[in-house]
Design a protein around this motif. Structure first.
Motif, PDB file in Angstrom:
ATOM      1  N   ARG A  52      -9.543   4.436  -8.702  1.00 37.04           N
ATOM      2  CA  ARG A  52     -10.786   4.782  -9.392  1.00 37.04           C
ATOM      3  C   ARG A  52     -11.069   3.697 -10.415  1.00 37.04           C
ATOM      4  NH1 ARG A  52      -8.571  10.827 -10.281  1.00 37.04           N
ATOM      5  NH2 ARG A  52      -8.714  11.447  -8.101  1.00 37.04           N
ATOM      6  N   GLU A  69     -15.085   4.665   0.435  1.00 33.85           N
ATOM      7  CA  GLU A  69     -15.458   4.568  -0.969  1.00 33.85           C
ATOM      8  C   GLU A  69     -16.659   5.434  -1.280  1.00 33.85           C
ATOM      9  OE1 GLU A  69     -16.967   1.302  -4.302  1.00 33.85           O
ATOM     10  OE2 GLU A  69     -16.611   0.659  -2.247  1.00 33.85           O
ATOM     11  N   PHE A  71     -19.210   5.930  -4.482  1.00 35.26           N
ATOM     12  CA  PHE A  71     -19.547   5.313  -5.761  1.00 35.26           C
ATOM     13  C   PHE A  71     -20.882   5.809  -6.267  1.00 35.26           C
ATOM     14  CE2 PHE A  71     -21.177   2.248  -2.643  1.00 35.26           C
ATOM     15  CZ  PHE A  71     -22.438   1.932  -3.120  1.00 35.26           C
ATOM     16  N   LYS A 114     -21.142  -0.107 -10.938  1.00 36.09           N
ATOM     17  CA  LYS A 114     -20.879   1.190 -10.322  1.00 36.09           C
ATOM     18  C   LYS A 114     -19.527   1.729 -10.752  1.00 36.09           C
ATOM     19  CE  LYS A 114     -18.745  -0.698  -6.133  1.00 36.09           C
ATOM     20  NZ  LYS A 114     -18.755  -0.756  -4.681  1.00 36.09           N
ATOM     21  N   TYR A 116     -16.456   3.960  -9.083  1.00 39.30           N
ATOM     22  CA  TYR A 116     -16.055   4.212  -7.704  1.00 39.30           C
ATOM     23  C   TYR A 116     -14.742   4.969  -7.589  1.00 39.30           C
ATOM     24  CZ  TYR A 116     -12.736   0.384  -8.411  1.00 39.30           C
ATOM     25  OH  TYR A 116     -11.722  -0.402  -8.882  1.00 39.30           O
TER      26      TYR A 116
END
Length: 120
Positions: A52, A69, A71, A114, A116
């Motif tokens: 993370r 993933e 995100f 982002k 994620y």
């Protein structure tokens, strides 16, 4: 009896202001421009299969082969073309999922940041 790994500790991070570390791109991934990538891993499972963190890329065009993933885009805009699949437009507040093995081309229009979660 099934033994589950210890859960991640509770924490909070203000993503827009988080300081990130350089993550050099492989020059072979750069299609055009001079994109710069930075990031910070916030948590990683003991076996390294769950990660993370926060990731940022400046404008340009790059290719990648994805892991599973999920995100959420905090800022910026990009178009993600999945080879043989969809074209995904993402911007602030958008959540997206990329599948393991997806070959993608990212056209980053505005510096994108982002948060994620990756499953390896």
């Amino acid at each position: 009896m099934t033994v589950y790994p210890r859960p991640a500790p509770s924490f909070a991070v203000h993503i827009p202001d988080a300081e990130l570390d350089p993550e050099p791109l492989d020059p072979a991934q750069i299609v055009s421009g001079e994109p710069v990538v930075t990031g910070k891993v916030l948590w990683e499972s003991a076996d390294g299969k769950q990660v993370r963190g926060i990731w940022q890329i400046t404008p340009g065009v790059v290719t990648d082969t994805e892991a599973d993933e999920l995100f959420v885009v905090v800022s910026g805009r990009a178009t993600i073309e999945v080879e043989g699949g969809d074209v995904i437009e993402v911007g602030p507040g958008d959540a997206a999922f990329l599948r393991e093995g997806d070959r993608t081309t990212w056209t980053v229009h505005e510096t994108l940041r982002k948060a994620y979660h990756i499953s390896l």
